[in-house]
Design an enzyme around this catalytic site. Structure first.
Site, PDB file in Angstrom:
ATOM      1  N   HIS A  84       0.867  -1.174   0.000  1.00  0.00           N
ATOM      2  CA  HIS A  84       0.000   0.000   0.000  1.00  0.00           C
ATOM      3  C   HIS A  84       0.900   1.219   0.000  1.00  0.00           C
ATOM      4  CE1 HIS A  84      -3.969  -1.964   1.350  1.00  0.00           C
ATOM      5  NE2 HIS A  84      -3.118  -2.937   1.098  1.00  0.00           N
ATOM      6  N   ALA A  85       0.401   2.351  -0.424  1.00  0.00           N
ATOM      7  CA  ALA A  85       1.199   3.570  -0.498  1.00  0.00           C
ATOM      8  C   ALA A  85       1.425   4.138   0.904  1.00  0.00           C
ATOM      9  CB  ALA A  85       0.501   4.599  -1.383  1.00  0.00           C
TER      10      ALA A  85
END
Length: 211
Positions: A84-85
């Site tokens: 995930h970012a």
């Protein structure tokens, strides 16, 4: 005579071990000759589906595995789309729901941090249930312990284990490692390897230095 490697199974009556280059079809997965995968739980021919995870075409990241590697049952390779970012204020992967949220489809890759290719060298042994994370490079001759989670690069001929994986020890002294990396026996012809198997398997480098 050249030793043939154009069959799926290295041994007769053993359907648990396959030559990986004979069963993968994804163009972003490259496997060298004589690399084997063993699976006593599932069909080893389904390696691409069961063991190469979150490997979506949109990222164009690759799994590259060298020659003569030994990969144990359940070893998995987790790619960029499992991330995930981390720079985002939210963990949720909003961009992949572009249809629901009326977002731009070309921004889907913003949903995660791109870690890059997984690259495995030659003659690497990956133990049972080990996990190799996106972007990791593993050097020639390395050993990955059972159920290790490899989050960082592993130098050649290094044994690692644990969660996250850490160096346990080197397989050989630095002089032997340097000589093995110079010789690159895995690039020899099959006839030359077969002829010199006693020297390779003896654990002594001196005999090979003269070749």
């Amino acid at each position: 005579m050249t030793i043939p490697v154009n069959k799926k199974y290295p041994r007769s009556n053993d359907n648990e071990t396959v030559y990986l280059d004979q069963v993968v079809s994804n163009p972003n997965i490259k496997v060298g000759k004589y690399t084997i995968y063993n699976d006593f739980e599932k069909d080893p021919a389904d390696f691409e589906k069961n063991n190469v995870l979150y490997h979506y075409p949109i990222n164009q990241d690759r799994l590259v595995i060298g020659k003569f590697c030994s990969i144990a049952c359940g070893a998995r390779f987790l790619f960029t789309s499992a991330n995930h970012a981390m720079g985002s204020l939210a963990n949720h992967t909003f961009p992949i729901f572009f249809e629901e949220w009326d977002l731009k489809k070309e921004n889907v890759r913003d949903a995660w941090d791109n870690k890059g290719d997984i690259v495995i060298g030659n003659d690497v042994w990956i133990g049972y249930d080990a996990i190799i994370m996106a972007g990791v490079h593993i050097g020639d001759g390395a050993v990955i312990g059972t159920r290790a989670v490899v989050t960082k690069d592993v130098p050649p001929y290094t044994i690692v284990g644990g969660v996250p994986a850490r160096k346990i020890k080197m397989r050989f002294d630095s002089e032997t490692v340097d000589e093995l990396l110079r010789l690159k026996w895995w690039d020899w012809t099959s006839e030359k390897i077969k002829k010199n198997l006693p020297l390779i398997m003896s654990g002594e480098i001196n005999g090979l230095k003269e070749l």
